[in-house]
Design a protein around this motif. Sequence first.
Motif, PDB file in Angstrom:
ATOM      1  N   GLY A 118       0.818  -1.196   0.000  1.00  0.00           N
ATOM      2  CA  GLY A 118       0.000   0.000   0.000  1.00  0.00           C
ATOM      3  C   GLY A 118       0.856   1.252   0.000  1.00  0.00           C
ATOM      4  N   ALA A 119       1.866   1.280   0.873  1.00  0.00           N
ATOM      5  CA  ALA A 119       2.768   2.429   0.937  1.00  0.00           C
ATOM      6  C   ALA A 119       3.584   2.556  -0.341  1.00  0.00           C
ATOM      7  N   LEU A 120       4.007   1.426  -0.890  1.00  0.00           N
ATOM      8  CA  LEU A 120       4.806   1.459  -2.115  1.00  0.00           C
ATOM      9  C   LEU A 120       3.986   1.947  -3.304  1.00  0.00           C
ATOM     10  N   GLY A 121       2.718   1.539  -3.354  1.00  0.00           N
ATOM     11  CA  GLY A 121       1.863   2.005  -4.430  1.00  0.00           C
ATOM     12  C   GLY A 121       1.654   3.506  -4.376  1.00  0.00           C
ATOM     13  N   ALA A 122       1.434   4.030  -3.153  1.00  0.00           N
ATOM     14  CA  ALA A 122       1.263   5.474  -3.002  1.00  0.00           C
ATOM     15  C   ALA A 122       2.540   6.215  -3.362  1.00  0.00           C
ATOM     16  N   LEU A 123       3.676   5.659  -2.965  1.00  0.00           N
ATOM     17  CA  LEU A 123       4.944   6.292  -3.262  1.00  0.00           C
ATOM     18  C   LEU A 123       5.192   6.334  -4.777  1.00  0.00           C
ATOM     19  N   ALA A 124       4.918   5.211  -5.448  1.00  0.00           N
ATOM     20  CA  ALA A 124       5.123   5.165  -6.890  1.00  0.00           C
ATOM     21  C   ALA A 124       4.211   6.139  -7.614  1.00  0.00           C
ATOM     22  N   ALA A 125       2.962   6.244  -7.163  1.00  0.00           N
ATOM     23  CA  ALA A 125       2.009   7.129  -7.815  1.00  0.00           C
ATOM     24  C   ALA A 125       2.422   8.586  -7.677  1.00  0.00           C
TER      25      ALA A 125
END
Length: 379
Positions: free
Chosen positions: A366-373
Motif C-alpha cells: 500500500g505504501a509502495l503504491g502510493a509512493l510510486a504514484a
Amino acid sequence: MRPLVQVPAAAGHSAVLEALRAALAGGPALFVASGEPGADPSPLPATVAQHVGLVVETSGTTGRPKRVVLPTDAVLASAAASESALGGPAQWVLALPVHYIAGLNVLARSLSAGTRPVAVGAGGFTAEAFTAAASALDSDTSHAVALVPAQLATLLGDASARAALRGFQAVLVGGQATPAPLVDRAREAGIRVVRSYGSSETSGGCVYDGVPIGGAHVRVVDGEVQLGGTTIADGYLGDPELTAARFLDDGGIRWFRTADAGDWDGARLRVSGRRDDVIVSGGVKIALAAIEEVLQAQPGCADAVVVAVPDARWGERPVAICSGDAVDDAAAIAAVGVALGSVARPERIVRLAALPTLASGKPDRGALGALAANSPPGG
C-alpha cells in the motif's frame, strides 16, 4: 463453548508460549493482540466453539485485517506435518512476530517437539542478533528457523550468520514470493532453504518447495490455487459472508480459496502470483508477479516490488521499486521486455534506501503504491 483469552504480543514470547500451550491442551482459546496501528479494533467474543484453539489476525498487505479461526487439531496437524517434512524435531530460533501465524507456528512446533525456542533480541532483527540467538541454542539437538526473504538476505550478507545457518536442519522461508536468486545464494552457501507456502487460513505453510506436506491437498480450479486438508481454518471470526466466499467443503475435504494463480501437475505446485495482481495496460493483461520474477534476477534488483500506477494513456502502467543504488536499471527494464514483451516493461524503477515493510516483514505494498504514484518519471 470455550473461553477466548487475549494476550498482548508485548507480553513477550514466553507468555504467549505458555498461553498457546494451555490452548492446545484444552484450556482457553488464544488470541494474540498485536497492538499495532491498523489492527482490528472490534471487541472479541467471550467464547468460541469448543474445538477452536487459536484466533489469528492476518497480516494482509491491503485492506482491513481479518481474524482467522483455527481449530486446535489444525494447529497441531500443521506442527506435526512440518516436523515430519523437515526430518524430525528441532529447536527453533524465533525471528518473527508472535501475533502472526508464522511466529505462532514456531511456538507450536517447539511445543510439539518439546524444545525451547530462542527469540531474536527485542532490539530488532539484525545479523548480530540472530547469531547471538543461534549461539544460545542447545548443542545436542537439531536447529531450525523461519524467516521472510528480507531476513534471509540480511543473514546471507554476514559471515557469522551464514556459518550458523549452515548447521541448521532447515531454514523455512515464506511470507511472500521468495526470489530464486536469493534461494540459490543460500544453497550455494551450504544452507538448506525450504520455501514454505500457505497462510493464516491454512495454519501457515502446508506446501514445502511445491510439495504438499502432511495431509494437505492441492488443486487448481479455474486458475486459482485451492488448499485443503486437516490444517484449514473454520473461517473468519464474525464474518460469515467472507467465510462462505473463501472456504468450501467438497468431497469430504475443506478447501481454502487462496486467490493465488498457479499450476498443479499432481505432484508439484507452482504459484505465479495473486490473481488480482494482473493489470490491463493498453488492453493487454500484465502479471505484476511475473515482472518481479524477472527483475529479481537482475543485478541490484533482488528485492524488487512492482506496483501499478494510473496512466492517462494506457490506463495502468507497472512501476518497480528497489532498495539501494542502481546497477543498470535500463538493462533491468530491458530484460523484462525481452522476457515478457515490451508492454510489461516497467515505466521506471524507483530507488529507496530501504523498502517499507509491515511488522511481518512483508513489503508494505500500500505504501509502495502510493509512493510510486507520487514519484513522477525522473523523480
